[in-house]
Design an enzyme around this catalytic site. Sequence first.
Site, PDB file in Angstrom:
ATOM      1  N   LYS A   1     -10.954  -4.707  -4.886  1.00 24.67           N
ATOM      2  CA  LYS A   1     -11.824  -3.580  -5.234  1.00 24.67           C
ATOM      3  C   LYS A   1     -11.021  -2.361  -5.671  1.00 24.67           C
ATOM      4  CE  LYS A   1     -12.403  -2.673  -0.337  1.00 24.67           C
ATOM      5  NZ  LYS A   1     -12.760  -3.704   0.592  1.00 24.67           N
TER       6      LYS A   1
ATOM      7  N   LYS B   1      -4.870 -11.101  -7.044  1.00 26.06           N
ATOM      8  CA  LYS B   1      -6.117 -11.410  -6.334  1.00 26.06           C
ATOM      9  C   LYS B   1      -7.208 -10.429  -6.746  1.00 26.06           C
ATOM     10  CE  LYS B   1      -6.166  -8.713  -2.122  1.00 26.06           C
ATOM     11  NZ  LYS B   1      -7.333  -8.411  -1.380  1.00 26.06           N
TER      12      LYS B   1
ATOM     13  N   LYS C   1       0.832  -1.209   0.000  1.00 29.95           N
ATOM     14  CA  LYS C   1       0.000   0.000   0.000  1.00 29.95           C
ATOM     15  C   LYS C   1       0.863   1.255   0.000  1.00 29.95           C
ATOM     16  CE  LYS C   1      -4.403  -1.660   1.369  1.00 29.95           C
ATOM     17  NZ  LYS C   1      -5.599  -1.589   2.172  1.00 29.95           N
TER      18      LYS C   1
END
Length: 344
Positions: A215, A212, A116
């Site tokens: 969203k 994976k 992130k």
Amino acid sequence: MTSPQKKTIFSGIQPSGTLHIGNYLGAIKQWVRLAADNTGYFCIVDEHAITVPYEPKDMPERILNLAATYLAAGINPDQSIVFVQSHVAAHTELAWLLMTTTPFGELARMTQFKDKSKQLSKKNKAGLPAIASAESGATAGLFGYPVLMAADILLYQTRIVPVGEDQVQHIELARDIAQRFNNRFGEVFTIPEAKINNNTARIMSLSDPTKKMSKSDNTKSYIALTDSPDEIKIKIMSAVTETDPVFSFTKSGPAVKNLLTIYQAFSDEEPSAIEAKFNGKGYKEFKEALAQLVINQLSPLQQEYKKLRQSDDELRIMLGRGKHHAEQFANTTLRDVKEKMGLL
Ligand code: ATP
Ligand code: LTN
């Protein structure tokens, strides 16, 4: 025969966007199963969601949407405790106390933080870890995220944490934090365990089966729980596949294996029965059947969700009850922690 003792289950999802079938099959479907015979705490982890840039005015709606999704997916708020993390102050308070016992190096190893913070620091030209870069957009909150997650889990003396595979490293850290605390200050915490559903722990993207389903990716790569039948059909029909139509859970390539896994998770049929059903068929026929299955399986959830979203007030009342229950338990653990740590 005596019934096995009820265990405490805890899990949470961030109100940071639309949920997809990866979240549903990897996490929520297990919650519903486990909640039936155990004590379930299902949290909307809003304080985790604010560790990356977000729009404050969207957040209240997102929190209510997620609460409605939990219920629509089958969590019964009369049996389980459904609540919002920021409503129970003990979460951030325990997180701070645990922060003082957590080595910096352990947090720096967390792969979610590395991923992130890399996404956030666009100009990390020197290739330094983002945390070392002056241009890094990562905050101290993003760095401390796993400690807040440990606090969430440990406050309720949780035994089982049902999650997808990407969260296992965080739960390992929560175990280490709990063990270290118990050794240093005295027994307070139950040591939690991650529970992943082997078949669906990592549902992959429809457009790139090496990643994976997420969203944060483009909308074609995932099926949102709120997608209309037409959207579901379009996305599945355009999902990537391999050259030869081989329908085998062991021999197909990653793209088709992923679609077969989704088929199996929604149908609950045996893998061998699914293989036999599509043996010799083409991709079009398989994908049409898969699309129809997903549409049918999501339809009751979608109808329930629509009903629940008609009234904010009822959801708020339900969350108020959840806060009340969670707070009572959490405050008892917190008092014990503070006493053991020698705080007056
Ligand atoms: P993002 O990828 O944008 O960070 P996300 O889609 O992974 O978000 P989270 O809110 O982080 O969603 O995850 C909620 C729960 O769903 C977690 O338990 C997580 O492990 C699980 N989960 C997320 N993606 C998948 C997936 N592709 N397959 C199985 N489980 C998943
Ligand atoms: N980090 C998790 C969300 C989360 C969680 C938790 C999951 C926060 N606190 C406690 C299980 C238990 C995620 O991103 N999915």
